[in-house]
Scaffold this active site. Structure first.
Site, PDB file in Angstrom:
ATOM      1  N   LYS A 114       0.837  -1.207   0.000  1.00 51.48           N
ATOM      2  CA  LYS A 114       0.000   0.000   0.000  1.00 51.48           C
ATOM      3  C   LYS A 114       0.877   1.264   0.000  1.00 51.48           C
ATOM      4  CE  LYS A 114      -4.630  -0.462   0.107  1.00 51.48           C
ATOM      5  NZ  LYS A 114      -4.866  -1.847  -0.095  1.00 51.48           N
ATOM      6  N   LYS A 197      -6.202 -13.532 -10.063  1.00 52.28           N
ATOM      7  CA  LYS A 197      -7.486 -13.730  -9.391  1.00 52.28           C
ATOM      8  C   LYS A 197      -8.512 -12.651  -9.730  1.00 52.28           C
ATOM      9  CE  LYS A 197      -7.304 -11.312  -5.047  1.00 52.28           C
ATOM     10  NZ  LYS A 197      -7.823 -11.331  -3.698  1.00 52.28           N
ATOM     11  N   LYS A 200     -11.519  -6.775  -7.271  1.00 58.25           N
ATOM     12  CA  LYS A 200     -12.058  -5.444  -7.536  1.00 58.25           C
ATOM     13  C   LYS A 200     -10.967  -4.484  -7.982  1.00 58.25           C
ATOM     14  CE  LYS A 200     -13.670  -5.527  -3.326  1.00 58.25           C
ATOM     15  NZ  LYS A 200     -14.491  -5.998  -2.211  1.00 58.25           N
TER      16      LYS A 200
HETATM   17  P1  ADP Z   1     -10.757  -7.962  -3.489  1.00 60.14           P
HETATM   18  O1  ADP Z   1      -9.471  -8.658  -3.852  1.00 60.14           O
HETATM   19  O2  ADP Z   1     -11.742  -8.005  -4.626  1.00 60.14           O
HETATM   20  O3  ADP Z   1     -10.538  -6.560  -2.939  1.00 60.14           O
HETATM   21  P2  ADP Z   1     -11.123  -8.692  -0.742  1.00 60.14           P
HETATM   22  O4  ADP Z   1      -9.652  -8.558  -0.523  1.00 60.14           O
HETATM   23  O5  ADP Z   1     -12.023  -7.661  -0.120  1.00 60.14           O
HETATM   24  O6  ADP Z   1     -11.412  -8.793  -2.323  1.00 60.14           O
HETATM   25  O7  ADP Z   1     -11.541 -10.147  -0.261  1.00 60.14           O
HETATM   26  C1  ADP Z   1     -12.512 -10.479   0.690  1.00 60.14           C
HETATM   27  C2  ADP Z   1     -12.494 -11.995   0.900  1.00 60.14           C
HETATM   28  O8  ADP Z   1     -12.759 -12.688  -0.352  1.00 60.14           O
HETATM   29  C3  ADP Z   1     -11.135 -12.524   1.382  1.00 60.14           C
HETATM   30  O9  ADP Z   1     -11.347 -13.570   2.331  1.00 60.14           O
HETATM   31  C4  ADP Z   1     -10.484 -13.068   0.123  1.00 60.14           C
HETATM   32  O10 ADP Z   1      -9.563 -14.095   0.392  1.00 60.14           O
HETATM   33  C5  ADP Z   1     -11.696 -13.581  -0.681  1.00 60.14           C
HETATM   34  N1  ADP Z   1     -11.432 -13.467  -2.156  1.00 60.14           N
HETATM   35  C6  ADP Z   1     -11.343 -12.317  -2.862  1.00 60.14           C
HETATM   36  N2  ADP Z   1     -11.104 -12.545  -4.190  1.00 60.14           N
HETATM   37  C7  ADP Z   1     -11.036 -13.904  -4.315  1.00 60.14           C
HETATM   38  C8  ADP Z   1     -10.818 -14.786  -5.436  1.00 60.14           C
HETATM   39  N3  ADP Z   1     -10.644 -14.325  -6.681  1.00 60.14           N
HETATM   40  N4  ADP Z   1     -10.808 -16.115  -5.216  1.00 60.14           N
HETATM   41  C9  ADP Z   1     -11.002 -16.608  -3.952  1.00 60.14           C
HETATM   42  N5  ADP Z   1     -11.219 -15.841  -2.851  1.00 60.14           N
HETATM   43  C10 ADP Z   1     -11.238 -14.503  -3.009  1.00 60.14           C
END
Ligand code: ADP
Ligand code: TRP
Length: 335
Positions: A114, A197, A200
């Site tokens: 970050k 993956k 967002k």
């Molecule tokens: P993002 O990467 O979209 O910002 P977050 O970090 O807010 O998502 O993730 C929230 C939860 O969802 C966490 O427990 C994370 O491990 C899970 N998660 C997010 N993206 C994936 C993905 N593509 N595959 C599996 N789990 C995911």
């Protein structure tokens, strides 16, 4: 074996939940609520580190609560609450901060990442993000924390802070929380833009949100990254196309996936058809959830009732911990 253990997890309200959040996190929550003492919350304080617009934040908190419920989290079985509704968490964060050291916080990969991507906003909240996360977990004396692989280091810190507190104040208030997921492999749902993956942070076109309309899903699929097509039989599959196969594996019938894999192998595949089929299967898969989210979001009274109920239930457990932590430290009323 893990019957009766305490479980805590949260998701930051940074927008709508997507298929990756659903399959990677929320489905674990749903499964755990039947056999464990579960607390699932919306981590609104954590999202403040990136200074969201207040109106967006307010809306996102409601959105994620509605999405939790629509996915199948049961407010009678789990405690569903909003992080900022528990002042006990904020207090424990303050107490833990006294024994969290600059050096160890500066070494956390998410902080370094970050600090690199937002050099103009390296605030103290960002540095102490793992301390707040530890407070979320320790406030309910959790044993298990269902999270993705990206959170492993934060969990290690939660154990460090909990153990350190126990040692300094000679108590056994905090158990050691462990990362948890069903199945051996942590699930990674791929995105649509050919990268790793679904996330967002890589833009709207990379994610399928649970609330996306059929038109949006068709449009996003039509823009999904593929390649110029196989030229010789049985050639290697590019990441973009493999991602589409992987998504198909999750939401389509196995005969459909076999059909397209065979067409790829004999070079007769048309990516347009693959994308259209996957879009339709995603629409069928997500429609019931989308309809529930929409219905719940319209019911403000229901959402308020659930948030209030969660807050009260979470406060009971949090009060016990914070009272014990205060007393261990020597903060006790004498009047
Ligand atoms: P993002 O990467 O979209 O910002 P977050 O970090 O807010 O998502 O993730 C929230 C939860 O969802 C966490 O427990 C994370 O491990 C899970 N998660 C997010 N993206 C994936 C993905 N593509 N595959 C599996 N789990 C995911
Ligand atoms: N840091 C987590 C994420 O980015 C969200 C979170 C905050 C969390 N507090 C937590 C997860 C406590 C599990 C337990 O996804």
């Amino acid at each position: 074996m893990s019957q009766g253990k305490t479980v805590v997890s949260g998701i930051r309200p940074t927008g709508k939940l997507h298929l990756g959040n659903y399959l990677g996190a929320v489905q674990n929550f749903i499964q755990m609520q039947h056999s464990h003492n579960c607390y699932f919350f919306i981590a609104d304080y954590h999202s403040l580190t990136t200074h969201p617009n207040p109106a967006d934040l307010h809306q996102s908190v409601k959105q994620v609560l509605a999405e939790y419920l629509a996915c199948g989290l049961d407010p009678e079985k789990s405690t569903l609450y909003i992080q900022s509704d528990l002042p006990q968490t904020a207090e424990l964060y303050l107490l833990l901060n006294m024994h969290a050291y600059m050096g160890e916080l500066e070494r956390v990969s998410s902080f370094k990442e970050k600090a690199r991507t937002q050099p103009n906003n390296i605030n103290a909240g960002l540095l102490t993000y793992p301390v707040l996360m530890a407070a979320d977990i320790l406030i309910h004396a959790a044993d298990l924390v269902p999270v993705g692989k990206d959170q492993e280091q934060h969990l290690e810190m939660a154990r460090t802070f909990g153990n350190r507190f126990n040692r300094i104040y000679q108590t056994n208030l905090f158990p050691e929380p462990q990362a948890f997921n069903y199945g051996k492999e942590l699930i990674k749902i791929p995105g649509l833009q050919g990268g790793g993956k679904m996330s967002k942070s890589d833009g709207e076109n990379n994610v399928i949100n649970l609330i996306d309309s059929p038109e949006e899903i068709r449009k996003k699929l039509s823009r999904a990254v593929t390649d110029s097509g196989p030229q010789v039989p049985n050639s290697e599959v590019s990441t973009g196309v493999q991602n589409l196969f992987d998504l198909m594996h999750l939401v389509s019938q196995s005969s459909t996936l076999e059909h397209f894999k065979q067409a790829y192998a004999d070079c007769s595949i048309r990516y347009g058809d693959l994308k259209k089929q996957l879009a339709e299967d995603l629409i069928i898969y997500l429609s019931p959830i989308r309809e529930k989210i929409t219905a719940i979001l319209e019911d403000d009274a229901y959402l308020s009732k659930i948030a209030q109920m969660g807050k009260d239930k979470a406060a009971e457990s949090a009060d016990k911990t914070i009272t014990a932590a205060r007393s261990a430290i020597g903060i006790q009323r004498f009047y």
